[in-house]
Write an enzyme that holds these catalytic residues in place. Structure first.
Site, PDB file in Angstrom:
ATOM      1  N   LYS A 100       0.917  -1.218   0.049  1.00 23.88           N
ATOM      2  CA  LYS A 100      -0.113   0.029  -0.120  1.00 23.88           C
ATOM      3  C   LYS A 100       0.744   1.043  -0.066  1.00 23.88           C
ATOM      4  O   LYS A 100       0.546   2.255  -0.444  1.00 23.88           O
ATOM      5  CB  LYS A 100      -0.961   0.084   1.235  1.00 23.88           C
ATOM      6  CG  LYS A 100      -1.889  -0.841   1.254  1.00 23.88           C
ATOM      7  CD  LYS A 100      -2.745  -1.056   2.452  1.00 23.88           C
ATOM      8  CE  LYS A 100      -4.172  -2.018   2.322  1.00 23.88           C
ATOM      9  NZ  LYS A 100      -5.048  -1.403   1.650  1.00 23.88           N
ATOM     10  N   ASN A 145     -11.770  -7.984   3.178  1.00 24.87           N
ATOM     11  CA  ASN A 145     -11.185  -6.880   3.850  1.00 24.87           C
ATOM     12  C   ASN A 145     -11.753  -5.589   3.775  1.00 24.87           C
ATOM     13  O   ASN A 145     -12.648  -5.416   2.811  1.00 24.87           O
ATOM     14  CB  ASN A 145      -9.773  -6.561   3.003  1.00 24.87           C
ATOM     15  CG  ASN A 145      -9.846  -5.515   2.187  1.00 24.87           C
ATOM     16  OD1 ASN A 145      -9.718  -4.303   2.340  1.00 24.87           O
ATOM     17  ND2 ASN A 145      -9.858  -5.994   0.533  1.00 24.87           N
ATOM     18  N   GLY A 148     -10.261   0.152   4.149  1.00 24.18           N
ATOM     19  CA  GLY A 148     -10.733   1.598   3.904  1.00 24.18           C
ATOM     20  C   GLY A 148      -9.835   2.666   3.557  1.00 24.18           C
ATOM     21  O   GLY A 148      -9.365   3.793   3.916  1.00 24.18           O
ATOM     22  N   PHE A 149      -8.614   2.172   2.673  1.00 23.02           N
ATOM     23  CA  PHE A 149      -7.906   3.052   2.032  1.00 23.02           C
ATOM     24  C   PHE A 149      -6.897   3.592   3.154  1.00 23.02           C
ATOM     25  O   PHE A 149      -6.667   4.842   3.370  1.00 23.02           O
ATOM     26  CB  PHE A 149      -8.356   4.213   1.347  1.00 23.02           C
ATOM     27  CG  PHE A 149      -8.846   3.979  -0.032  1.00 23.02           C
ATOM     28  CD1 PHE A 149      -8.815   2.717  -0.569  1.00 23.02           C
ATOM     29  CD2 PHE A 149      -9.680   4.864  -0.645  1.00 23.02           C
ATOM     30  CE1 PHE A 149      -8.933   2.378  -1.893  1.00 23.02           C
ATOM     31  CE2 PHE A 149     -10.147   4.593  -1.926  1.00 23.02           C
ATOM     32  CZ  PHE A 149      -9.962   3.245  -2.652  1.00 23.02           C
ATOM     33  N   ASN A 177      -1.930   3.403  -7.757  1.00 23.77           N
ATOM     34  CA  ASN A 177      -3.330   3.207  -7.638  1.00 23.77           C
ATOM     35  C   ASN A 177      -3.920   4.445  -6.628  1.00 23.77           C
ATOM     36  O   ASN A 177      -3.369   4.557  -5.433  1.00 23.77           O
ATOM     37  CB  ASN A 177      -3.766   1.636  -6.974  1.00 23.77           C
ATOM     38  CG  ASN A 177      -5.192   1.508  -6.739  1.00 23.77           C
ATOM     39  OD1 ASN A 177      -6.019   2.305  -6.451  1.00 23.77           O
ATOM     40  ND2 ASN A 177      -5.717   0.528  -7.715  1.00 23.77           N
ATOM     41  N   SER A 210     -13.799   1.860  -7.300  1.00 26.94           N
ATOM     42  CA  SER A 210     -14.611   0.226  -7.141  1.00 26.94           C
ATOM     43  C   SER A 210     -14.258  -0.057  -5.724  1.00 26.94           C
ATOM     44  O   SER A 210     -15.042  -1.184  -5.621  1.00 26.94           O
ATOM     45  CB  SER A 210     -14.080  -0.265  -8.089  1.00 26.94           C
ATOM     46  OG  SER A 210     -12.856  -0.461  -8.390  1.00 26.94           O
ATOM     47  N   SER A 211     -13.482   0.353  -4.697  1.00 25.73           N
ATOM     48  CA  SER A 211     -13.615  -0.217  -3.258  1.00 25.73           C
ATOM     49  C   SER A 211     -14.802  -0.135  -2.776  1.00 25.73           C
ATOM     50  O   SER A 211     -15.350   1.049  -2.740  1.00 25.73           O
ATOM     51  CB  SER A 211     -12.339   0.266  -2.648  1.00 25.73           C
ATOM     52  OG  SER A 211     -12.462   0.016  -1.230  1.00 25.73           O
ATOM     53  N   ASN A 213     -15.300  -0.219   0.460  1.00 29.86           N
ATOM     54  CA  ASN A 213     -14.874   0.411   1.918  1.00 29.86           C
ATOM     55  C   ASN A 213     -14.748   1.699   2.024  1.00 29.86           C
ATOM     56  O   ASN A 213     -14.318   2.046   3.113  1.00 29.86           O
ATOM     57  CB  ASN A 213     -13.665  -0.493   2.309  1.00 29.86           C
ATOM     58  CG  ASN A 213     -13.724  -1.687   2.116  1.00 29.86           C
ATOM     59  OD1 ASN A 213     -14.712  -2.510   2.340  1.00 29.86           O
ATOM     60  ND2 ASN A 213     -12.508  -2.589   1.523  1.00 29.86           N
ATOM     61  N   THR A 214     -15.080   2.419   1.143  1.00 31.01           N
ATOM     62  CA  THR A 214     -15.198   4.097   1.203  1.00 31.01           C
ATOM     63  C   THR A 214     -16.504   4.426   0.857  1.00 31.01           C
ATOM     64  O   THR A 214     -16.691   4.394  -0.398  1.00 31.01           O
ATOM     65  CB  THR A 214     -13.928   4.803   0.418  1.00 31.01           C
ATOM     66  OG1 THR A 214     -12.764   4.404   0.953  1.00 31.01           O
ATOM     67  CG2 THR A 214     -14.266   6.180   0.580  1.00 31.01           C
ATOM     68  N   LYS A 251     -10.112   1.454 -12.743  1.00 32.17           N
ATOM     69  CA  LYS A 251     -10.511  -0.173 -11.805  1.00 32.17           C
ATOM     70  C   LYS A 251     -11.884  -0.031 -11.685  1.00 32.17           C
ATOM     71  O   LYS A 251     -12.378   0.753 -11.013  1.00 32.17           O
ATOM     72  CB  LYS A 251      -9.476  -0.143 -10.675  1.00 32.17           C
ATOM     73  CG  LYS A 251      -9.626  -1.581  -9.904  1.00 32.17           C
ATOM     74  CD  LYS A 251      -8.361  -1.839  -8.885  1.00 32.17           C
ATOM     75  CE  LYS A 251      -8.732  -3.162  -8.285  1.00 32.17           C
ATOM     76  NZ  LYS A 251      -7.417  -3.647  -7.650  1.00 32.17           N
ATOM     77  N   SER A 281     -11.312  -7.157 -11.801  1.00 31.06           N
ATOM     78  CA  SER A 281     -11.985  -6.266 -11.156  1.00 31.06           C
ATOM     79  C   SER A 281     -11.626  -6.086  -9.769  1.00 31.06           C
ATOM     80  O   SER A 281     -10.710  -6.696  -9.293  1.00 31.06           O
ATOM     81  CB  SER A 281     -13.435  -6.624 -11.193  1.00 31.06           C
ATOM     82  OG  SER A 281     -13.395  -7.999 -10.460  1.00 31.06           O
ATOM     83  N   ASN A 282     -12.089  -5.160  -9.012  1.00 30.46           N
ATOM     84  CA  ASN A 282     -12.031  -5.044  -7.505  1.00 30.46           C
ATOM     85  C   ASN A 282     -12.622  -6.296  -6.817  1.00 30.46           C
ATOM     86  O   ASN A 282     -13.072  -7.080  -7.411  1.00 30.46           O
ATOM     87  CB  ASN A 282     -12.663  -3.772  -7.097  1.00 30.46           C
ATOM     88  CG  ASN A 282     -11.567  -3.030  -6.045  1.00 30.46           C
ATOM     89  OD1 ASN A 282     -11.236  -3.861  -4.882  1.00 30.46           O
ATOM     90  ND2 ASN A 282     -11.176  -1.785  -6.164  1.00 30.46           N
ATOM     91  N   THR A 283     -12.699  -5.978  -5.485  1.00 29.57           N
ATOM     92  CA  THR A 283     -13.397  -7.161  -4.583  1.00 29.57           C
ATOM     93  C   THR A 283     -14.834  -6.997  -4.773  1.00 29.57           C
ATOM     94  O   THR A 283     -15.516  -6.026  -5.426  1.00 29.57           O
ATOM     95  CB  THR A 283     -12.891  -7.008  -3.240  1.00 29.57           C
ATOM     96  OG1 THR A 283     -13.318  -5.508  -2.673  1.00 29.57           O
ATOM     97  CG2 THR A 283     -11.321  -7.145  -2.781  1.00 29.57           C
ATOM     98  N   GLY A 333      -9.022 -14.239  -8.213  1.00 32.49           N
ATOM     99  CA  GLY A 333      -9.176 -15.472  -8.151  1.00 32.49           C
ATOM    100  C   GLY A 333      -8.085 -16.162  -8.888  1.00 32.49           C
ATOM    101  O   GLY A 333      -8.152 -17.390  -9.183  1.00 32.49           O
TER     102      GLY A 333
END
Length: 398
Positions: A100, A145, A148-149, A177, A210-211, A213-214, A251, A281-283, A333
């Site tokens: 990160k 996960n 949250g950045f 990223n 695309s996360s 978590n934000t 993303k 893709s993202n999660t 995956g």
């Protein structure tokens, strides 16, 4: 009697030291040689005795100090490809989320990754979400996960990477990223600032909207917001005083409707919003058919084996919607050469992994590349590019 007992205790201590030393030497040899069986059956299960986030930090630390053994051997020539003008030994990169803060770039390249993606990096430092925020679904070979950045911020990460570049020690490919701060009043300004700061030193930039978590981040994938954001980003990139053609990738999330996919494609096909590539893709926030049902209740993005088919299908959808004209990085995956090949024939030109690296350790990188090379050769391909999109229709949603 006491003297005999003391002798016996001393012998036991000596035996313990010899056994411990022998075990450490054996472990060191296995790690240095990249013994996959040792990693899979001993080392990686041992790391699962640690809390997931602690284990993650330890893995980054080991990569930072290059403790995972000798440099990888030269890749099979069939894996060589071009990455936005750069020669690349293989198409397999480490996805954002692992390193990160840009601490382990050299060590990750040494493990055999063709490129390294750093981040997400936010303008201002922020701690991310409260702990615990990482969860293993061992029976599913998956991770949830909600980091949250968590980020050290633009200034710290930039300085670290600039020193690496200026040192001349690193000649590989790395991308940044970019994310937004949780409490930022303007997402556009956050991404604009990221482009201005990292554009001059990065080999590519990623606009991560695309996360899961934000709060509100995925809303930026909507047609109107996405167009406004990308127009700002592309204009900012074009106005950079140096490296103003640095590739910009978008993303996207795997949890998109058919209409969402069409809307994104229509936006990125416009000249003013035209990105150089997609990361797919993202999660996922989906929790379908998971074995670890209790842990699956945790909030956050799911990565790993359960995401594989979903992300591959989205690769094919975006390849179709863009007529194969926008390069795609396929991620989600990948844990074998077959998984990697499926992403390629669905339309990906490049690949990334993360979760399989956490579960299987560094040897997974060499194994996937070797298996992929064997599959390509067995099918009569002479290069990666020949396989890209060769069977995308088979992966489209029926």
């Amino acid at each position: 009697m006491a003297a005999n007992s003391k002798k016996a205790i001393n012998k036991l201590k000596s035996l313990a030291l010899v056994c411990t030393g022998g075990g450490l030497v054996f472990s060191g040899l296995c790690i240095n040689q990249g013994n996959e069986s040792y990693y899979r059956n001993v080392l990686m299960p041992a790391t699962r005795l640690l809390p997931p986030e602690t284990s993650h930090k330890l893995a980054v630390w080991c990569c930072k100090y290059k403790l995972f053994g000798k440099p990888h051997k030269q890749d099979n020539a069939i894996l060589a490809t071009k990455f936005f003008g750069h020669d690349m030994e293989n198409p397999l990169g480490i996805a954002a989320g692992f390193d990160k803060h840009g601490e382990a770039v050299e060590g990750l390249k040494q493990l055999g990754f063709g490129f390294v993606e750093i981040g997400s990096v936010t303008p201002e430092p922020q701690p991310g979400n409260p702990q615990p925020r990482v969860f293993r679904l061992v029976n599913d070979e998956a991770i949830i996960n909600r980091y949250g950045f968590n980020s050290e911020g633009h200034v710290v990460v930039f300085q670290r990477l600039k020193e690496l570049k200026d040192s001349g020690k690193y000649n590989g490919i790395f991308g940044i990223n970019l994310g937004k701060n949780k409490t930022s009043p303007s997402a556009k300004e956050d991404y604009k600032q990221g482009v201005q700061i990292f554009g001059p030193i990065a080999d590519y930039l990623v606009i991560n909207i695309s996360s899961p978590n934000t709060p509100g981040l995925r809303d930026l994938q909507g047609k109107k917001d996405l167009q406004e954001l990308l127009e700002t980003v592309i204009q900012t990139r074009n106005e950079l005083p140096y490296n103003n053609k640095v590739p910009v990738l978008l993303k996207i999330a795997p949890d998109l409707t058919s209409q969402d996919i069409k809307d994104i494609a229509s936006v990125i096909n416009k000249k003013s919003c035209h990105v150089d590539g997609l990361i797919v893709s993202n999660t996922t926030v989906s929790r379908e058919n998971l074995k670890d049902e209790e842990i699956a209740k945790e909030i956050g993005g799911l990565s790993g084996v359960p995401l594989r088919s979903k992300s591959t299908q989205l690769v094919a959808e975006m390849y179709y919607q863009t007529s194969g004209k926008i390069p795609i990085v396929g991620v989600g995956g990948i844990s074998s050469g077959q998984d990697a090949f499926e992403k390629l024939e669905a339309g990906a030109s490049y690949l990334q992994l993360y979760t399989s690296f956490i579960y299987q350790g560094p040897p997974v990188v060499s194994r996937i590349k070797q298996e992929l090379a064997e599959i390509l050769q067995a099918k009569g391909y002479k290069s990666i590019s020949e396989a890209v999109g060769s069977n995308y229709k088979a992966y489209l949603k029926k």
